[in-house]
Design an enzyme around this catalytic site. Structure first.
Site, PDB file in Angstrom:
ATOM      1  N   CYS A   2       0.834  -1.185   0.000  1.00  0.00           N
ATOM      2  CA  CYS A   2       0.000   0.000   0.000  1.00  0.00           C
ATOM      3  C   CYS A   2       0.877   1.245   0.000  1.00  0.00           C
ATOM      4  CB  CYS A   2      -0.916  -0.017   1.217  1.00  0.00           C
ATOM      5  SG  CYS A   2      -2.232   1.201   1.117  1.00  0.00           S
ATOM      6  N   GLU A 106      -0.671  -1.678   5.690  1.00  0.00           N
ATOM      7  CA  GLU A 106      -1.583  -2.328   4.752  1.00  0.00           C
ATOM      8  C   GLU A 106      -2.963  -2.363   5.403  1.00  0.00           C
ATOM      9  OE1 GLU A 106      -0.788  -2.942   1.831  1.00  0.00           O
ATOM     10  OE2 GLU A 106       1.340  -3.482   1.716  1.00  0.00           O
TER      11      GLU A 106
END
Length: 225
Positions: A2, A106
């Site tokens: 991410c 994440e």
């Protein structure tokens, strides 16, 4: 991976860790680095005849791009294609760098809810991501990307990708340029990755305007998996 991570070490700490000449802007600790933010990196410099600690815009912009706008989509480069893609291949061959971090974030979706997790070494030591850099435009704006690879071990429970983490004994080869791509892009073993703590954290990290050490604190009443 991410698009958020934490990097909080000072110029002095990082230049000492990497035995690098400090040419970076004064660094500000950030527990919520987002795309296009300025981040520290370590690269080789002909002028200084060795490693330098520098600052770059997160999101690589190749020299042939018309503007910097595309950088927000280029924060990560996949290990599987980094040697082939026009955007990344030249940097992989000649302009590799080290990206220091404390950990990365994440999100795992559970129905309509998303739970944030922070991945960080359990012993508190810094991480070093494999990165690429490029200089764009007449002012040579420095930009960079973090290389990602398929997640292994327990990290697969959080996301199918993870940053390519480099231990200290691989820093020289990564910075040197050239080399065997397969060896350079080898991920840590599952055994080594067991040293990475997967920590549930609060939802505040989802807002880029939030920044502070509270973002990486363990969230209460959250079941890990």
């Amino acid at each position: 991976m991410c698009g958020r991570y934490a990097t909080t070490k000072s110029n002095a700490d990082l230049s000492k860790l990497f035995e690098a000449v400090d040419v970076a802007e004064p660094l500000r600790a950030s527990w919520n680095v987002a795309p296009t933010d300025p981040v520290p990196l370590v690269r080789m410099s002909k002028e200084h005849e060795g490693r330098v600690l520098d600052t770059a815009r997160w999101g690589l912009v190749p020299h042939w791009a018309k503007d910097l706008k595309g950088g927000a989509r280029m924060i990560n480069a996949r290990a599987e294609t980094v040697t082939e893609l026009r955007s990344f291949a030249p940097s992989f061959a000649k302009r590799r760098c080290l990206v220091p971090a404390d950990g990365w974030f994440e999100w795992v979706r559970d129905g309509k809810q998303k739970q944030a997790f922070y991945m960080t070494p359990a012993d508190g030591q810094p991480l070093v991501f494999a990165g690429l850099w490029s200089a764009w435009g007449p002012e040579s704006v420095l930009t960079c990307s973090v290389i990602t690879t398929a997640a292994l071990g327990g990290l697969k429970r959080v996301h199918d990708r993870m940053p390519l983490i480099l231990p200290a004994d691989r820093w020289d080869d990564w910075l040197a340029g050239g080399g065997d791509p397969e060896a350079l892009l080898r991920p840590l073993s599952e055994g080594d990755l067991e040293a990475i703590e997967v920590r549930p954290v609060g939802a505040a990290v989802g807002n880029v305007r939030n920044n502070g050490p509270e973002l990486i604190e363990t969230a209460a009443n959250v079941t890990l998996f």
